[in-house]
Design an enzyme around this catalytic site. Structure first.
Site, PDB file in Angstrom:
ATOM      1  N   GLY A   1     -44.163  -4.315  -1.103  1.00  0.00           N
ATOM      2  CA  GLY A   1     -44.841  -5.375  -2.107  1.00  0.00           C
ATOM      3  C   GLY A   1     -44.376  -4.996  -3.534  1.00  0.00           C
ATOM      4  O   GLY A   1     -43.732  -4.104  -3.779  1.00  0.00           O
ATOM      5  N   GLU A   2     -45.461  -6.014  -3.847  1.00  0.00           N
ATOM      6  CA  GLU A   2     -45.509  -6.320  -4.988  1.00  0.00           C
ATOM      7  C   GLU A   2     -43.925  -6.412  -5.979  1.00  0.00           C
ATOM      8  O   GLU A   2     -44.168  -6.325  -7.159  1.00  0.00           O
ATOM      9  CB  GLU A   2     -46.483  -4.963  -5.855  1.00  0.00           C
ATOM     10  CG  GLU A   2     -45.908  -3.491  -5.891  1.00  0.00           C
ATOM     11  CD  GLU A   2     -47.165  -2.788  -6.439  1.00  0.00           C
ATOM     12  OE1 GLU A   2     -46.212  -1.625  -7.113  1.00  0.00           O
ATOM     13  OE2 GLU A   2     -48.447  -2.808  -5.695  1.00  0.00           O
TER      14      GLU A   2
END
Length: 343
Positions: A307-308
């Site tokens: 993610g991120e």
């Protein structure tokens, strides 16, 4: 203006989607013509050629440029986290935001490598969405405000927008969204997320099923699905994708949760994500299913599941390579090289 069509309600969002600008076919044709003249066999650079043409088509200019990439990470918390669907406590969302600010996350390193501007948008982490197993995650006003917030993140002059998220339990929200949008069974859309075991996956599937049962209207309309089952950061991503389209800014989507947020727009209009590429195929099993459903082939497949916006940030250099080859290579005539006989 970064947001020439401000949206205050979900009905106004629907009106914007009916106004989506199409591709700049003249710029795309100019890019395709240049590809035929460059000192290489036709198609020899594979998808790099497609990426260069995509950049020109959606920037609306030829040659395309990539001097100002932006990585935007939206962070929010989910009420469904209380159901034990994640391997990490909800407090990690705020802790990771601080890690982004301090420069200690993977995305920080990847943005530095790509010379990309990183912006982190913290969305009231003290106030999670409602637990969607008991009713809607958001009110209509809150969902529209979150989308408008994402729209405001699209500033003038960006050459490429890379989108990602941070939010404990957001793969559960993404799974519920996908189930509402595309059908199937809860088990089709859930996976280990941050690393839950088989029991954790079963809890996620149960929560997703309960979420659909508690919000039957989510199956009737994509924006209603986002309101009932999504999160503030997922709504913001959908808003950012929409605003980028209006601003003619190409978009790189990150992994499963980010793609699920964008899929809300795809479900409303199959052309709504034409200005988007998916940066990578996440190791989250349902991401493959979702990409096949929306007809997107990712640029990378490295088994990542962080993610991120890490996959999107990583893919910036690939897009830079496509643009550099397209604009910097010599043509056959310029290099004095004999071209193909049918040129």
């Amino acid at each position: 203006m970064s947001n020439p069509h401000p949206a205050g309600t979900l009905d106004e969002i629907r009106a914007l989607i009916r106004e989506l600008p199409g591709p700049d076919l003249e710029a795309g044709s100019a890019a395709a013509e240049r590809q035929r003249q460059l000192t290489k066999p036709r198609g020899a650079l594979g998808r790099l050629e497609d990426v260069a043409e995509w950049m020109a088509t959606w920037q609306g200019r030829h040659p395309p440029a990539l001097r100002r990439p932006r990585v935007s990470v939206f962070a929010a918390n989910h009420g469904v986290a209380a159901r034990g669907v994640s391997a990490y406590p909800q407090s990690v969302t705020a802790q990771m935001v601080q890690n982004f600010i301090a420069g200690g996350a993977a995305v920080n390193q990847l943005c530095e490598l790509a010379d990309a501007d990183l912006r982190v948008y913290e969305m009231d982490l003290e106030t999670p969405t409602g637990d969607f197993t008991a009713g809607p995650a958001m009110t209509g006003d809150d969902c529209a405000k979150a989308m408008a917030y994402g729209m405001m993140a699209v500033e003038p002059g960006l050459d490429l927008l890379c989108l990602g998220e941070m939010g404990i339990a957001n793969t559960t929200s993404a799974a519920a969204l996908c189930l509402a949008l595309y059908g199937g069974e809860p088990a089709d859309w859930v996976g280990p997320g941050t690393g839950v075991d088989a029991e954790g996956i079963a809890r996620k599937a149960a929560a997703v099923g309960e979420g659909l049962a508690a919000n039957p209207s989510a199956r009737t309309d994509p924006l209603e699905a986002l309101r009932c089952l999504g999160g503030f950061e997922l709504a913001a991503i959908a808003g950012a994708v929409l605003a980028a389209r209006m601003a003619r800014t190409p978009v790189l989507l990150d992994g499963y949760a980010c793609t699920a947020a964008a899929a809300v727009l795809h479900r409303l209009d199959r052309r709504a994500l034409d200005h988007c590429l998916v940066a990578h195929r996440s190791a989250e099993p349902a991401h493959r299913r979702l990409l096949e459903t929306i007809g997107k082939e990712p640029l990378l497949d490295l088994g990542m599941r962080l993610g991120e916006a890490s996959g999107a940030a990583l893919a910036i250099n690939l897009v830079k390579a496509a643009v550099a080859c397209h604009g910097g290579m010599a043509t056959f005539d310029e290099a004095g090289v004999s071209g193909p006989s049918d040129r």
